[in-house]
Enzyme design. Structure first.
Site, short mmCIF file in Angstrom:
data_model
loop_
_atom_site.label_atom_id
_atom_site.label_comp_id
_atom_site.label_asym_id
_atom_site.label_seq_id
_atom_site.Cartn_x
_atom_site.Cartn_y
_atom_site.Cartn_z
N GLY A 24 79.06 34.46 66.80
CA GLY A 24 79.31 34.04 68.10
C GLY A 24 78.40 32.94 68.51
O GLY A 24 77.42 32.51 67.90
N VAL A 25 78.52 32.55 69.89
CA VAL A 25 77.67 31.34 70.26
C VAL A 25 76.50 31.94 71.09
O VAL A 25 76.48 33.01 71.79
CB VAL A 25 78.71 30.59 71.19
N THR A 28 49.54 54.87 66.73
CA THR A 28 47.97 54.86 66.45
C THR A 28 47.68 53.48 66.78
O THR A 28 46.40 53.11 66.25
CB THR A 28 47.60 55.12 64.86
N GLU A 38 52.05 46.83 75.63
CA GLU A 38 50.95 47.56 75.97
C GLU A 38 49.92 47.00 76.50
O GLU A 38 49.18 47.13 77.45
CB GLU A 38 50.81 48.89 75.33
N LEU A 68 73.25 26.74 72.82
CA LEU A 68 71.93 26.56 72.04
C LEU A 68 72.22 26.28 70.81
O LEU A 68 71.34 25.82 69.92
CB LEU A 68 70.91 27.48 72.52
N ASP A 115 67.33 38.48 55.06
CA ASP A 115 67.90 37.23 55.15
C ASP A 115 67.13 36.12 55.98
O ASP A 115 67.59 35.28 56.62
CB ASP A 115 69.33 37.53 56.28
N ASP A 165 43.47 42.37 61.90
CA ASP A 165 43.95 42.48 60.72
C ASP A 165 45.56 41.90 60.37
O ASP A 165 46.07 42.07 59.60
CB ASP A 165 44.38 44.27 60.12
N ASP A 206 72.97 50.08 88.35
CA ASP A 206 74.64 49.84 87.73
C ASP A 206 74.19 49.19 86.53
O ASP A 206 75.02 48.74 85.93
CB ASP A 206 75.10 49.02 88.73
P1 ADP Z 1 73.91 34.32 64.26
O1 ADP Z 1 73.25 35.69 64.04
O2 ADP Z 1 75.23 34.52 64.81
O3 ADP Z 1 73.99 33.36 62.84
P2 ADP Z 1 71.51 33.26 65.50
O4 ADP Z 1 71.01 34.18 66.15
O5 ADP Z 1 71.14 32.56 64.34
O6 ADP Z 1 73.04 33.37 65.23
O7 ADP Z 1 71.56 31.90 66.46
C1 ADP Z 1 72.25 30.97 66.39
C2 ADP Z 1 71.71 29.67 66.94
O8 ADP Z 1 71.40 29.76 68.29
C3 ADP Z 1 70.21 29.47 66.43
O9 ADP Z 1 70.00 28.72 65.09
C4 ADP Z 1 69.32 28.81 67.48
O10 ADP Z 1 69.64 27.48 67.38
C5 ADP Z 1 70.05 29.24 68.52
N1 ADP Z 1 69.26 30.49 69.39
C6 ADP Z 1 69.51 31.53 69.01
N2 ADP Z 1 68.63 32.32 69.76
C7 ADP Z 1 67.95 31.65 70.62
C8 ADP Z 1 66.88 31.80 71.57
N3 ADP Z 1 66.13 33.12 71.67
N4 ADP Z 1 66.35 30.64 72.25
C9 ADP Z 1 67.13 29.47 72.06
N5 ADP Z 1 68.04 29.12 71.04
C10 ADP Z 1 68.46 30.28 70.23
#
Ligand code: ADP
Length: 463
Positions: free
Chosen positions: A28-29, A387, A393, A22, A141, A342, A419
């Protein structure tokens, strides 16, 4: 925080190593995976521990996981489960199918959003940021890439992802490390002393970018050098240019941006104040009609009934609420928005009273008294010291309005299964997870069939 090994994630999900990618980030990936027992799809972020050299880096990783475990907000991606192998930590997250905000910006006519759409998106971002700040967390960030759309629908909600650089803070505490990404980084972050207002600056930069297609200080794939971007940020120098774009933008939008992009953080509004600035008040609600402010009578009835539930039944609703998929809670999300007067992403007693007393009076239930509303509020609140009512919930209380199906029961069972990991989740003090595990103990001696029958009976008949 302890994240011990346990059942390998591959036994529970298909595609952890081979599923479609994705996206990928620093750590990582991220892959699309399928929960074997139910066929439900999730995003799994694989954190490569080989890339973490130092203990401090590992601590940062654990901090990200810890932070994500605690968050329960409609505009923040949900962390479902955590697994760990010798070489990786796996974060099973809610799947966002609508793609990145960054990519959708490119698809807009002239590569920028209309004011109404921009205000709708900024409102959601501020709601998430306000929530983070209220939990003592600075994102630090924030940028376009950190927001994904939940679905491909035009009016899809935004979800904030990625808390790699977030950390807990006390209000007013100054952080020393300079982190952030060039085009949204706040001047005080570059200078090295900052607090939660750096996130508000980032929202100002994002608003400018969404309205015009360009960042105010450069640095988003543009030709400016890093030094130039840095100098622009430190001076707070930006122009509403080109005129052909900005002449069409309302004065209140420019005022909004000017108010957020103030170099002195002390003069910058908090998230709560920013939510109430004129531009958002004017534009974010444009598409709303009067009927959007009225609760569905069935939901009111569900909330009234919920307070009569036994504790065990409430707990089961809570457990099931965490298994519902976005399409199953779409309608409840609208009702939640009506109650979140709010814009905090949670429901206060005051808002509940305001909406329920009016609604019930106007609807078929007859008028609810303030005491009755307080009883409903107390019934929904899992942690009695809190509160406000959290998103899940509320879902638990409105569960009768959702089509709970076999997948939810299987997911609930699967997550209660001994597990499994989620131990990092267990470690934190959040009560709804504690309830989760107290049920786990309660159901320790039964297997799936018993669980299945019990849950059907408990959900279907008052006890
Ligand atoms: P990192 O923290 O390593 O930089 P990210 O959390 O920004 O990684 O994720 C990298 C990419 O993976 C995002 O830009 C998005 O395209 C894809 N991605 C991350 N989380 C999701 C999610 N929950 N659903 C679909 N795509 C996701």
């Amino acid at each position: 925080m302890e994240v011990p090994f346990g059942k390998p994630i591959e036994e529970v999900y298909d595609g952890v190593q081979t599923g479609p990618v994705l996206g990928s980030g620093i750590s990582g990936v991220v892959r699309l995976v399928t929960h074997k027992a139910t066929g439900v799809k999730y995003a799994v972020k694989c954190l490569d521990l080989g890339l973490v050299d130092t203990e401090a880096g590992l601590m940062q990783l654990r901090e990200e996981i810890f932070i994500m475990c605690q968050l329960d907000h409609p505009n923040i991606v949900r962390l479902e489960e955590v697994y760990e192998s010798h070489s990786e930590i796996y974060l099973v997250q809610e799947l966002c199918l609508g793609g990145e905000l960054f990519d959708r910006l490119d698809e807009q006519p002239d590569y920028h959003y209309t004011e109404a759409e921009c205000a709708r998106l900024i409102k959601q971002m501020l709601c998430a940021v306000r929530y983070l700040h209220s939990k003592g967390i600075i994102h630090r960030d924030l940028k376009l890439e950190n927001f994904l759309f939940s679905s491909s629908a035009q009016d899809s909600e935004l979800k904030m992802i990625d808390f790699g650089l977030s950390k807990h803070f006390r209000y007013g505490e100054i952080h020393q490390e300079a982190v952030g990404t060039p085009y949204t980084v706040a001047p005080e972050v570059i200078r090295g002393r900052y607090d939660e207002r750096c996130d508000i600056w980032a929202i100002g930069v994002i608003a400018f970018l969404l309205l015009s297609g360009d960042p105010p200080f450069g640095g988003c794939g543009g030709s400016e050098s890093l030094m130039t971007v840095r100098a622009n940020i430190l001076n707070g120098s930006f122009e509403f240019e080109p005129a052909e774009i900005w002449d069409l933008v309302s004065p209140t939008a420019k005022e909004f941006i000017n108010t957020l992009l103030v170099t002195n953080p002390k003069l910058r509004p908090t998230a709560t104040v920013a939510q109430n600035l004129t531009w958002l008040e004017e534009w974010a609600h444009r598409s709303k009609t009067d009927s959007d402010n009225i609760l569905n009578p069935n939901v009111v009835r569900a909330l009234v009934n919920f307070k009569e539930f036994s504790d065990m039944r409430k707990l089961l609703c809570e457990v099931l609420s965490f298994t519902l998929l976005p399409e199953q809670i779409k309608d409840l999300r609208k009702e939640f928005e009506t109650l979140d007067i709010d814009g905090s992403g949670e429901i206060s007693l005051l808002s509940l009273k305001q909406v329920l007393v009016t609604n019930a009076g106007a609807g078929s239930l007859g008028a609810l008294t303030e005491e009755e509303v307080e009883d409903i509020f107390n019934a929904m609140r899992v942690k009695k010291t809190e509160t406000r009512i959290r998103w899940h919930e509320f879902i638990a209380a409105g569960l009768s309005q959702c089509e709970v199906d076999d997948r939810n029961l299987r997911l609930a069972f699967d997550r209660l299964d001994n597990d499994h990991k989620g131990v990092s989740i267990k470690k934190q003090q959040e009560l709804h997870y504690n309830t989760f595990f107290s049920i786990q103990r309660y159901f320790d001696w039964i297997r799936y069939l018993h669980f299945y029958i019990s849950i059907y009976v408990l959900i279907s008949f008052p006890i």
